[in-house]
Design an enzyme around this catalytic site. Structure first.
Site, PDB file in Angstrom:
ATOM      1  CB  SER A  48      -0.900  -0.005   1.233  1.00 45.38           C
ATOM      2  OG  SER A  48      -1.707  -1.148   1.212  1.00 45.38           O
ATOM      3  CB  THR A  77       0.823  -6.839   4.420  1.00 48.38           C
ATOM      4  OG1 THR A  77       2.216  -7.135   4.477  1.00 48.38           O
ATOM      5  CG2 THR A  77       0.120  -7.500   5.590  1.00 48.38           C
ATOM      6  CB  CYS A  78      -3.264  -4.018   2.758  1.00 49.16           C
ATOM      7  SG  CYS A  78      -4.996  -3.563   2.778  1.00 49.16           S
ATOM      8  CE1 TYR A 110      -6.404  -3.007  15.023  1.00 45.50           C
ATOM      9  CE2 TYR A 110      -4.684  -3.073  16.673  1.00 45.50           C
ATOM     10  CZ  TYR A 110      -5.607  -2.362  15.926  1.00 45.50           C
ATOM     11  OH  TYR A 110      -5.710  -1.015  16.080  1.00 45.50           O
ATOM     12  CB  ALA A 160     -12.325  -1.032  12.940  1.00 41.63           C
ATOM     13  N   GLY A 191      -3.445 -12.234  21.680  1.00 45.01           N
ATOM     14  CA  GLY A 191      -4.680 -11.535  22.048  1.00 45.01           C
ATOM     15  C   GLY A 191      -4.755 -10.167  21.408  1.00 45.01           C
ATOM     16  CB  CYS A 214      -6.837  -5.151   5.044  1.00 44.85           C
ATOM     17  SG  CYS A 214      -5.337  -4.341   5.559  1.00 44.85           S
ATOM     18  N   GLY A 266       2.172 -11.163  17.147  1.00 43.23           N
ATOM     19  CA  GLY A 266       2.821  -9.925  16.722  1.00 43.23           C
ATOM     20  C   GLY A 266       3.540 -10.067  15.391  1.00 43.23           C
ATOM     21  CD  GLU A 314     -31.044   7.276  18.034  1.00 48.93           C
ATOM     22  OE1 GLU A 314     -31.584   8.389  18.100  1.00 48.93           O
ATOM     23  OE2 GLU A 314     -31.671   6.230  17.765  1.00 48.93           O
ATOM     24  CD  GLU A 350      -8.913  -7.992  12.384  1.00 47.53           C
ATOM     25  OE1 GLU A 350      -8.096  -8.424  11.551  1.00 47.53           O
ATOM     26  OE2 GLU A 350      -9.231  -6.789  12.455  1.00 47.53           O
ATOM     27  CB  THR A 390      -3.712  -0.344   5.009  1.00 49.26           C
ATOM     28  OG1 THR A 390      -3.379  -1.712   5.210  1.00 49.26           O
ATOM     29  CG2 THR A 390      -3.727  -0.022   3.530  1.00 49.26           C
ATOM     30  CG  HIS A 430     -34.862   7.296  16.527  1.00 47.34           C
ATOM     31  ND1 HIS A 430     -34.225   6.752  17.630  1.00 47.34           N
ATOM     32  CD2 HIS A 430     -36.142   6.855  16.550  1.00 47.34           C
ATOM     33  CE1 HIS A 430     -35.099   6.009  18.295  1.00 47.34           C
ATOM     34  NE2 HIS A 430     -36.261   6.042  17.668  1.00 47.34           N
ATOM     35  CD  GLU A 457       6.245  -7.174  -3.672  1.00 44.67           C
ATOM     36  OE1 GLU A 457       6.046  -6.092  -3.094  1.00 44.67           O
ATOM     37  OE2 GLU A 457       6.445  -8.252  -3.054  1.00 44.67           O
ATOM     38  CE  LYS A 517      -9.431  -7.893   8.361  1.00 42.01           C
ATOM     39  NZ  LYS A 517      -8.475  -7.176   9.164  1.00 42.01           N
ATOM     40  CG  ASP A 519       2.833  -2.504   8.732  1.00 40.43           C
ATOM     41  OD1 ASP A 519       2.238  -1.397   8.828  1.00 40.43           O
ATOM     42  OD2 ASP A 519       2.236  -3.593   8.681  1.00 40.43           O
TER      43      ASP A 519
END
Ligand code: NDP
Length: 450
Positions: free
Chosen positions: A14, A41-42, A177, A340, A175, A47, A261, A440, A181, A310, A435, A34, A50, A302
């Site tokens: 990315s 990775t993404c 991300y 997230a 434990g 990402c 990790g 909200e 996931e 990303t 609503h 490359e 996944k 990274d």
């Protein structure tokens, strides 16, 4: 001095692709090296695949919920190889887009492993190429712990995305991300899923109340939680793995996934001989402009171990290109980056945890809300949504926002703009809600937590 290129980018992920495209657009002659598939990775190992598997895995809970809404659904079955094939086809499409982005921009894509040999030179195979600037954007790799049998018998997220068959029982170690996931993915597809982690709660560094909420929610969804536990030994008998935990118990499972990790991917890059300074984890040390200790060599994403996300890498790559080739010098702000965790339920946050806000501001006011989402009422799902606003009492500024619950990644993106813009609690209060939504709640929390 004449160089082959203005810029050599090592790594077509990315950050590297964005930097290469924008630099070329500003008129630079660019090569991108490359060793694997463009996308990085993404797109290839993170990402995107996944999230595709995550989407696939959520249908089992949707089917359970649908029954409460009157649907008669027979026990559905799932075709794992069909999903993997569909995911692979999508990745191929995206890889093609990445290749096209580079060729349309006029950058040369060179297949091979790039090794830095000096401030302006990179070896690819037997060929040495030179450039005025080198940008290293090689990302990270999964880190395997030094536990007997782990290296031989554990998979990482790389392999977990490509399994030929769905495991019937899996142990996920970690434990963070990735652990959360993938635990959601395998659990959603019906595998008996264990989460083994050394802390008392998952997601160290996240807000404590969110950590408590997610531990409870994952357990309620059927994930077998092993807090305060490590893996001490792994052995295998054919396909079956015996995983010995620090509490002495042994789990027999068909897969063990290490999610303990990631490390910067610098061990074979030749940075030592080029004089590029690295930190304890092998991360390239850079200044705010992403410049390394060698003035002609930059690094983004990274591999610098700043914020390993990303969109951050993309922004760092874009800022590098604008600064060096676009005559528009700028640096990326690493403050208030929303993120997230696509666990099930998901978590999203922006800004500080309650503990960090207390350290930073002294007096803070906390607003929180715990409720059963409307969809969960007649579906019969007991799961609660949790939302929290942290306010610096003196300035009334909202300095931390946290949520666990459906769609929180989508909701937090908008909240992130407000926090980045310095919105106060009064601004939140002056905003009229939509609503009926869960979102909200963020603009209707009136009473601080007692
Ligand atoms: P994390 O740093 O999030 O988690 C690593 C986990 O491994 C932690 O639970 C940690 O425990 C544990 N661990 C580390 N060392 C040991 C050890 N020696 N013994 C036992 N346990 C250990 O890393 P991930 O690999 O999950 O993800 C890497 C990064 O990638 C993330 O931090 C994030 O920046 C990014 N990412 C982002 C995603 C997203 O935006 N949705 C998705 C996936 C990754 P402890 O906490 O106790 O140290």
């Amino acid at each position: 001095m004449a160089f082959d290129y203005d810029l050599i980018v090592i790594g077509a992920g990315s950050g590297g692709v964005r930097a290469a495209r924008i630099s070329a657009g500003h008129g630079a002659k660019v090569a991108v090296i490359e060793a694997d598939r463009p996308g990085g990775t993404c797109v290839i190992r993170g990402c995107v695949p996944k999230k595709l598997l995550m989407y696939g895995s959520t249908f089992s809970a949707d089917v359970e919920d649908a029954r409460g809404f009157g649907w008669n659904v027979d026990a559905p079955t799932h075709d794992w190889p069909a999903l993997i094939a569909a995911k692979d086809a999508e990745l191929e499409r995206l890889e093609g887009i990445y290749r096209k982005l580079l060729s349309n921009a006029g950058a040369d894509l060179i297949a091979g492993y790039g090794v830095v040999t000096g401030p302006n030179t990179v070896m690819v195979g037997t060929r040495e190429i030179s450039a005025e600037h080198i940008l290293i954007a090689v990302g990270g790799v999964p880190q395997m712990l030094d536990v007997p049998g782990m290296n031989e018998h554990a998979i990482t997220s790389n392999e977990a995305l490509d399994l030929a068959e769905l495991p019937s029982e899996i142990v996920i170690y970690g434990g963070g991300y990735i652990a959360l996931e993938f635990a959601g993915i395998f659990n959603g597809f019906g595998a008996k899923t264990h989460l083994v982690y050394r802390s008392d709660l998952p997601l160290r560094g996240f807000d404590e109340d969110v950590r408590v909420a997610i531990a409870e929610a994952l357990s309620d969804r059927g994930i077998i939680m092993h807090p305060g536990t490590t893996v001490s030994n792994v052995s295998a008998n054919g396909g079956a793995k015996s995983i010995t935990l620090s509490d002495g118990s042994v789990i027999e499972a068909d897969q063990l996934m290490a999610a303990t990790g990631r490390s910067p991917n610098t061990s074979k890059l030749g940075l030592d001989s080029a004089g590029v300074a690295v930190g304890r984890k092998g991360e390239i040390i850079v200044d705010a402009e992403s410049r390394s200790s060698v003035p002609s060599i930059f690094a983004v994403g990274d591999v610098t171990d700043r914020i390993n996300l990303t969109p951050v890498a993309i922004n760092e790559g874009h800022a590098f290109a604008d600064s060096v080739y676009g005559n528009k010098p700028r640096v990326v702000s690493h403050e208030n980056v929303a993120s997230a965790v696509f666990s099930q339920p998901p978590i999203a946050s922006v800004g500080l945890s309650e503990a960090d806000a207390k350290d930073a501001f002294g007096e803070i006011t906390v607003f929180e809300s715990r409720f059963r989402a409307m969809k969960n009422t007649i579906s019969g799902r007991g799961e609660k949504t949790y939302m929290k606003l942290i306010v610096d009492t003196a300035s009334d500024r909202v300095v931390g926002v946290h949520m666990m619950g459906p769609d929180c990644g989508e909701i937090m993106q908008g909240i992130g703009i407000a926090v980045k813009a310095g919105a106060t609690k009064a601004d939140f209060d002056a905003t009229i809600g939509i609503h009926p939504t869960a979102a909200e709640e963020f603009v209707t929390m009136r009473s601080p937590r007692g």
